[in-house]
Scaffold this active site. Sequence first.
Site, PDB file in Angstrom:
ATOM      1  N   HIS A 240       0.838  -1.206   0.000  1.00  0.00           N
ATOM      2  CA  HIS A 240       0.000   0.000   0.000  1.00  0.00           C
ATOM      3  C   HIS A 240       0.872   1.254   0.000  1.00  0.00           C
ATOM      4  O   HIS A 240       1.809   1.351   0.780  1.00  0.00           O
ATOM      5  CB  HIS A 240      -0.875  -0.058   1.264  1.00  0.00           C
ATOM      6  CG  HIS A 240      -1.908   1.010   1.356  1.00  0.00           C
ATOM      7  ND1 HIS A 240      -2.121   1.720   2.511  1.00  0.00           N
ATOM      8  CD2 HIS A 240      -2.800   1.494   0.445  1.00  0.00           C
ATOM      9  CE1 HIS A 240      -3.104   2.579   2.308  1.00  0.00           C
ATOM     10  NE2 HIS A 240      -3.530   2.470   1.073  1.00  0.00           N
TER      11      HIS A 240
ATOM     12  N   GLU B 204       0.394  -0.493  -4.759  1.00  0.00           N
ATOM     13  CA  GLU B 204      -0.620   0.535  -5.011  1.00  0.00           C
ATOM     14  C   GLU B 204       0.011   1.873  -4.682  1.00  0.00           C
ATOM     15  O   GLU B 204       0.809   1.970  -3.742  1.00  0.00           O
ATOM     16  CB  GLU B 204      -1.823   0.284  -4.094  1.00  0.00           C
ATOM     17  CG  GLU B 204      -2.962   1.278  -4.233  1.00  0.00           C
ATOM     18  CD  GLU B 204      -2.938   2.445  -3.249  1.00  0.00           C
ATOM     19  OE1 GLU B 204      -3.855   3.270  -3.312  1.00  0.00           O
ATOM     20  OE2 GLU B 204      -1.995   2.549  -2.424  1.00  0.00           O
TER      21      GLU B 204
ATOM     22  N   ASP C 246      -0.833   6.467  -5.035  1.00  0.00           N
ATOM     23  CA  ASP C 246      -1.828   7.513  -5.298  1.00  0.00           C
ATOM     24  C   ASP C 246      -1.233   8.563  -6.224  1.00  0.00           C
ATOM     25  O   ASP C 246      -0.081   8.976  -6.034  1.00  0.00           O
ATOM     26  CB  ASP C 246      -2.231   8.177  -3.978  1.00  0.00           C
ATOM     27  CG  ASP C 246      -2.648   7.159  -2.937  1.00  0.00           C
ATOM     28  OD1 ASP C 246      -3.686   6.520  -3.128  1.00  0.00           O
ATOM     29  OD2 ASP C 246      -1.901   6.981  -1.934  1.00  0.00           O
TER      30      ASP C 246
ATOM     31  N   HIS D  59      -0.618  11.310  -1.564  1.00  0.00           N
ATOM     32  CA  HIS D  59      -1.949  10.912  -1.103  1.00  0.00           C
ATOM     33  C   HIS D  59      -2.837  12.097  -0.765  1.00  0.00           C
ATOM     34  O   HIS D  59      -3.995  12.151  -1.186  1.00  0.00           O
ATOM     35  CB  HIS D  59      -1.811   9.997   0.115  1.00  0.00           C
ATOM     36  CG  HIS D  59      -3.119   9.527   0.675  1.00  0.00           C
ATOM     37  ND1 HIS D  59      -3.884  10.283   1.545  1.00  0.00           N
ATOM     38  CD2 HIS D  59      -3.826   8.382   0.471  1.00  0.00           C
ATOM     39  CE1 HIS D  59      -4.989   9.621   1.849  1.00  0.00           C
ATOM     40  NE2 HIS D  59      -4.975   8.459   1.219  1.00  0.00           N
TER      41      HIS D  59
ATOM     42  N   GLU E 107      -3.800   4.492  -8.234  1.00  0.00           N
ATOM     43  CA  GLU E 107      -5.044   5.080  -7.723  1.00  0.00           C
ATOM     44  C   GLU E 107      -5.073   6.550  -8.127  1.00  0.00           C
ATOM     45  O   GLU E 107      -4.268   7.352  -7.656  1.00  0.00           O
ATOM     46  CB  GLU E 107      -5.165   4.935  -6.207  1.00  0.00           C
ATOM     47  CG  GLU E 107      -6.550   5.421  -5.777  1.00  0.00           C
ATOM     48  CD  GLU E 107      -6.722   5.656  -4.282  1.00  0.00           C
ATOM     49  OE1 GLU E 107      -6.078   4.968  -3.469  1.00  0.00           O
ATOM     50  OE2 GLU E 107      -7.496   6.571  -3.952  1.00  0.00           O
TER      51      GLU E 107
HETATM   52  O1  G3P Z   1      -6.527   2.089  -3.295  1.00  0.00           O
HETATM   53  C1  G3P Z   1      -6.734   1.510  -2.038  1.00  0.00           C
HETATM   54  C2  G3P Z   1      -6.468   2.484  -0.913  1.00  0.00           C
HETATM   55  O2  G3P Z   1      -5.225   3.090  -1.114  1.00  0.00           O
HETATM   56  C3  G3P Z   1      -7.531   3.521  -0.770  1.00  0.00           C
HETATM   57  O3  G3P Z   1      -7.343   4.340   0.334  1.00  0.00           O
HETATM   58  O4  G3P Z   1      -6.823   6.535   1.321  1.00  0.00           O
HETATM   59  O5  G3P Z   1      -5.081   4.774   1.276  1.00  0.00           O
HETATM   60  O6  G3P Z   1      -5.753   5.915  -0.822  1.00  0.00           O
HETATM   61  P1  G3P Z   1      -6.193   5.430   0.518  1.00  0.00           P
HETATM   62 MG    MG Z   2      -4.537   4.782  -2.214  1.00  0.00          MG
END
Ligand code: G3P
Ligand code: MG
Length: 234
Positions: A12, A39, A41, A54, A107
């Site tokens: 993540h 993953e 952002d 993020h 993302e």
């Molecule tokens: O994409 C999954 C997850 O990353 C969504 O939540 O706030 O960590 O971007 P966040």
């Molecule tokens: Mg995310």
Amino acid sequence: MPALRLPRFIAHRCGGALAPENTLAGLRAAAARGFRAVEFDVMLSADGTPVLIHDETLERTTDGRGRVCETPDAALFALDAGGGERIPTLAEAAALCGELGLLANVEIKPAAGHAARTGEVVAAFVADRWPAGEAPLLSSFSAEALAAARRIAPQARYGLLYEDVPDDWRAAQARIGAVTLHCDAARLRDAVLAEAAAAGVPVLCYTVNDPAQADALFARGVAGVFTDRLDRFA
Ligand code: G3P
Ligand code: MG
């Protein structure tokens, strides 16, 4: 498009807790731990450059101040994103994912008021400039960003992303042509899992840092989890 190579564990925000979030050091940490998917952002700078971050504001993850979407590249790339790491561009992250053999879940994280443009820019990058090798999986909480991305890159792979999956998610799946469904692990309902299984759509849950919770989700039929705790799952 080759079949999606979907591992059970997805690091993540690049490297989870092993490196500053959304940095190239995180991608290296994930690969070094044996992770095959990450993953991260992506948001636009004031110059329209897609970058990994993020929050809409710089304060939490960098030594800068203010809004990402109002900060030009020259100022953005001079900031420390933790441990001497710089905020990476999407191009840098994509290149490193290619080098390390990582599947990327990009993302799309638009700043308020920039949903369509962010979707378009990310999709154009994926369509025209993503390095050879595994194509990424694009997701977003923003339906507007996803729809805009799909208009630019209908051939790309998309995942629907929700906190709580709405009852009409299948309509959104059909509109976007989504191949995966992503949601908050704590809010996943059995009815959604059953519908996803019937539709052949893998479900991915965030953010799972407890191995017992991961096991319980897998037992329910979840295909994969996003985790910060790479040390517990590698
Ligand atoms: O994409 C999954 C997850 O990353 C969504 O939540 O706030 O960590 O971007 P966040
Ligand atoms: Mg995310």
